[in-house]
Design a protein around this motif. Structure first.
Motif, short mmCIF file in Angstrom:
data_model
loop_
_atom_site.label_atom_id
_atom_site.label_comp_id
_atom_site.label_asym_id
_atom_site.label_seq_id
_atom_site.Cartn_x
_atom_site.Cartn_y
_atom_site.Cartn_z
N ALA A 323 26.41 36.31 18.87
CA ALA A 323 27.56 37.09 18.38
C ALA A 323 28.65 37.03 19.44
CB ALA A 323 27.15 38.53 18.13
N ARG A 324 29.88 36.75 18.99
CA ARG A 324 31.01 36.71 19.90
C ARG A 324 31.66 38.09 19.94
NH1 ARG A 324 34.32 31.05 19.10
NH2 ARG A 324 32.57 29.72 18.48
N ARG A 349 20.58 37.26 26.05
CA ARG A 349 21.38 36.53 27.02
C ARG A 349 22.84 36.93 26.83
NH1 ARG A 349 21.75 29.88 27.43
NH2 ARG A 349 23.94 29.75 28.08
N VAL A 350 23.52 37.23 27.92
CA VAL A 350 24.92 37.63 27.86
C VAL A 350 25.73 36.66 28.71
CG1 VAL A 350 26.59 39.46 28.27
CG2 VAL A 350 24.26 40.04 27.56
N ASP A 351 26.57 35.86 28.07
CA ASP A 351 27.52 35.00 28.77
C ASP A 351 28.88 35.69 28.68
OD1 ASP A 351 25.41 33.28 28.99
OD2 ASP A 351 26.39 31.58 28.01
N ALA A 352 29.32 36.29 29.78
CA ALA A 352 30.51 37.13 29.74
C ALA A 352 31.55 36.64 30.73
CB ALA A 352 30.15 38.58 30.06
N GLY A 353 32.80 36.80 30.36
CA GLY A 353 33.90 36.52 31.26
C GLY A 353 34.43 37.78 31.92
N VAL A 354 33.79 38.92 31.64
CA VAL A 354 34.27 40.21 32.12
C VAL A 354 33.11 41.00 32.71
CG1 VAL A 354 36.16 40.34 30.44
CG2 VAL A 354 33.91 41.25 29.84
N LYS A 370 29.62 36.45 24.93
CA LYS A 370 28.72 36.02 23.88
C LYS A 370 27.37 36.68 24.15
CE LYS A 370 29.00 31.87 25.19
NZ LYS A 370 29.13 30.43 25.52
N VAL A 371 26.84 37.33 23.13
CA VAL A 371 25.52 37.97 23.25
C VAL A 371 24.58 37.18 22.36
CG1 VAL A 371 24.22 40.11 23.10
CG2 VAL A 371 26.68 40.18 23.61
N VAL A 372 23.47 36.71 22.94
CA VAL A 372 22.59 35.77 22.24
C VAL A 372 21.15 36.26 22.32
CG1 VAL A 372 22.12 33.32 21.91
CG2 VAL A 372 24.09 34.02 23.29
N ARG A 384 16.80 41.83 17.39
CA ARG A 384 17.05 42.01 18.82
C ARG A 384 18.54 42.05 19.13
NH1 ARG A 384 12.58 37.81 21.39
NH2 ARG A 384 10.84 39.29 21.41
N LEU A 385 19.28 41.16 18.49
CA LEU A 385 20.71 41.09 18.75
C LEU A 385 21.43 42.34 18.24
CD1 LEU A 385 23.12 39.55 19.80
CD2 LEU A 385 23.19 38.26 17.66
N ALA A 386 21.10 42.76 17.03
CA ALA A 386 21.74 43.96 16.47
C ALA A 386 21.45 45.19 17.32
CB ALA A 386 21.27 44.18 15.03
N THR A 387 20.22 45.32 17.80
CA THR A 387 19.85 46.47 18.62
C THR A 387 20.59 46.45 19.95
OG1 THR A 387 17.66 46.58 17.59
CG2 THR A 387 17.93 47.66 19.72
N ALA A 388 20.68 45.28 20.57
CA ALA A 388 21.39 45.19 21.84
C ALA A 388 22.86 45.56 21.69
CB ALA A 388 21.26 43.77 22.40
#
Length: 632
Positions: A323-324, A349-354, A370-372, A384-388
């Motif tokens: 999810a972006r 997994r969290v790929d973040a620019g902030v 991006k949360v994966v 898992r994604l919705a809960t996070a």
């Protein structure tokens, strides 16, 4: 061997590349504009070089500055990330001419796919199925899609449903494409509605091996930009998957591709149509990495160093969904400000620019992270994604978190019934058939979060009181009315409490309530300089704005004022004082975060004043123009 790599990009993709470089022992070099001086990607790099200025054209899009940064930092290789100069053949050639390693395809391959118009012709010659290109002067059918020939990310794309709209939308697409990519060329093709957007990850080495490393479903989009992606696609049969893989490999070989790339298709039933080939890493590459157990950035670096790929790619295991997370409101308008708190919990997994404290500026794309999630099954990954996302603490800037949760819990999405119109006004998420999302008991109307906020504010008042601190907040000798807290969004009575609510604990930061026998915990946060109260709980986050007991006088705007919905630059003014306008007619266009945003007349009327001119920077809420409504 690469020893010192400069990433010609910013934000989460720069951090993503740096992460792999650290594991390989490669020294990292960041570049940054002035607004990005304190950005996480700058502090994480071993070395950093300033690009003076703010606008992308002055900084990240200036090839000369990037090459000068390479020389200053002693870099021997360049990774372009995605966006900016990543698909600029001239930049790739300039990097090679400077004696540096280019972590990407040969310039000729980039050039071949750099023009979507030329790419369609080449793909047709290679036997890859394509949609026909139409004559804008006589398209012959509607609806149509106007597309920029260069770039991607939804910029320079417009849906046209009526002949009278075509010329205006072509002009708008041309301007947006020229601003984003330096190339205003556009073309027109049929709009294949309710189709799936499916892309195939390809990897090719210098020794003739080409991989089709699985497919990704990217159908959930707004403004033609992807929002939720997953691997594998839930709607592709084994036979159709094989056809897509064969077409993708054929496309990669046709352009002499080397490195990581993506071949994108529209799929409707058994019909497959080539969209474009991106000769770079994609934003959504993490879902492929999690399913296939690879590091695509590492493979890019190894291919650039001349390493040969194994004959066959690794097979898939499980399912991954991304999810972006964007800084934007419910109307998809970008938001700016200070991100007071950024925390995403859970096995994701969290790929973040902030990070907490980052400033979201109007100069760049609105994506925060991006949360994966990965799971052995699709259902497990989605849950898992919705809960996070529900439990994430995202304070200070409005985000699309709630929209993402609605998508991930929507029955049509859970059934895998996605298509490119999924987020349309009449689609499964927003349309009349959309089902309300379940919420914890008692919280549907915001009752408990508001009550928790009121109790926390009262406790904070007592904690900070300098006189009579032992008295309860709002104490009176003779009580004449209940104690209540008023917020811009709602109001609540907190003394006396509702009969079915018991306070188990109430401090300035944490409130525990029992409601109809069920215990609820609320974390309450406030920040200096931010008037809002953030109440995190099991169902998400309530954002409330306390109203002052004795409000200060406020400045009122004239009736009919059109206010700037966001900070931005006035790109074009399309009316003048005295002009008659119809409801919905464009009045002016703002540019913010690399996108055009039309401000339209809300009613039929006459323009009584225009308060801005082309090129002016405006803040959110600034008066742009005034329209006097015509009396009926």
């Amino acid at each position: 061997m690469i020893s010192r790599l400069l990433v010609a990009n910013r934000g989460e993709i720069a951090r993503r590349v740096f992460r792999t470089c650290r594991s390989l022992g490669i020294v990292t070099v960041a570049v940054h504009s002035d607004p990005d001086a304190s950005a996480p990607h700058v502090s994480e790099a071993d070395l950093a070089v300033r690009l003076p200025g703010a606008h992308p054209s002055q900084t990240y899009l200036d090839a000369g500055l990037i090459l000068a940064a390479c020389r200053a930092a002693g870099a021997d290789a360049v990774h372009p990330g995605y966006g900016f100069l990543s698909e600029n053949a001239e930049f790739a050639q300039a990097v090679l001419d400077a004696g540096l390693v280019w972590v990407g395809p040969p310039p000729a391959a980039i050039a071949a796919m750099g023009s979507k118009i030329a790419a369609k012709r080449l793909m047709a010659q290679a036997g890859v199925p394509v949609l026909p290109s139409l004559d804008p002067a006589a398209p012959g059918e509607f609806p149509l899609l106007v597309k920029a020939s260069a770039g991607g990310g939804g910029r320079g794309m417009r849906v046209v449903r009526e002949p009278g709209e075509l010329a205006r939308e072509i002009g708008s697409a041309q301007r947006e494409a020229a601003a984003a990519f330096g190339d205003g060329a556009v073309f027109v093709e049929p709009l294949l509605e309710a189709a799936r957007h499916v892309e195939v990850q390809v990897l090719a080495d210098r020794h003739g091996t080409v991989w089709a490393l699985g497919e990704r479903e990217c159908s959930v989009q707004r403004r033609h930009q992807k929002v939720v992606e997953e691997c594998p696609s839930p709607g592709i049969s084994a036979g159709l998957r094989e056809r897509l893989f064969e077409a993708a490999v054929r496309a990669a070989r046709a352009v002499g591709h080397v490195g990581a790339g993506t071949v994108e298709f529209l799929v409707k039933g058994d019909r497959v149509a080539f969209l474009e080939m991106n000769t770079r890493l994609q934003v959504e590459h993490p879902v492929t990495e999690l399913v296939h157990g690879v590091d695509l950035v590492r493979l890019q670096l190894e291919i650039a160093e001349g390493v040969a790929l194994p004959a066959s790619p690794p097979g898939p295991a499980g399912h991954a969904v991304e999810a972006r997370l964007y800084a934007e409101d419910d109307a998809y308008l970008p938001q700016t400000g200070v991100l007071r708190r950024f925390e995403v919990p859970g096995d994701v997994r969290v790929d973040a620019g902030v990070e907490s404290g980052s400033v979201v500026s109007p100069h760049y794309d609105a994506m925060l992270a991006k949360v994966v999630a990965h799971g052995s099954t699709r259902a497990q990954a989605v849950r898992r994604l919705a809960t996070a996302l529900r439990r994430a603490k995202l304070h200070g800037v409005t985000t699309n978190r709630d929209l993402l949760v609605r998508v991930l819990t929507n029955p049509a999405f859970l059934a895998g019934e996605t298509h490119t119109g999924f987020l349309d006004p009449d689609g499964p998420v927003h349309g009349t058939t959309a089902r309300p999302q379940p919420e914890p008991a008692g919280e549907a109307a915001g009752e408990l979060p508001a009550l928790a906020a009121a109790l926390a504010l009262a406790a904070a008042n007592r904690r900070d009181a300098r006189v009579l601190a032992g008295l309860p907040s709002g104490w009176r000798n003779v009580r004449s009315q209940p104690r209540r807290a008023r917020f811009a969004e709602t109001e609540t009575v907190y003394d006396p409490l509702p009969e079915n609510v018991t306070v188990l604990g109430a401090g300035p930061d944490t409130v525990v309530l029992e409601h109809d026998g069920v215990r609820h915990t609320f974390e309450v946060a406030r920040y200096d300089g931010d008037p809002k109260v953030y109440v995190d709980h099991a169902g998400g986050c309530a954002v409330l704005t306390p109203l002052p007991r004795l409000p200060e006088p406020v400045e009122h705007v004239a009736p009919g004022s059109l206010l700037a919905p966001m900070p931005g630059s006035v790109l074009r003014v399309e009316v003048a004082a005295g002009d008659r306008v119809a409801k919905g007619q464009p009045v002016l266009v703002l540019e913010a975060m690399k996108m055009e945003h039309r401000v339209a007349a809300p009613v039929d009327g006459v323009v009584s004043g225009v308060h801005v001119e082309k090129g002016r920077q405006v803040e959110a809420g600034a008066v742009l123009a005034i329209i006097q409504e015509e009396s009926t």
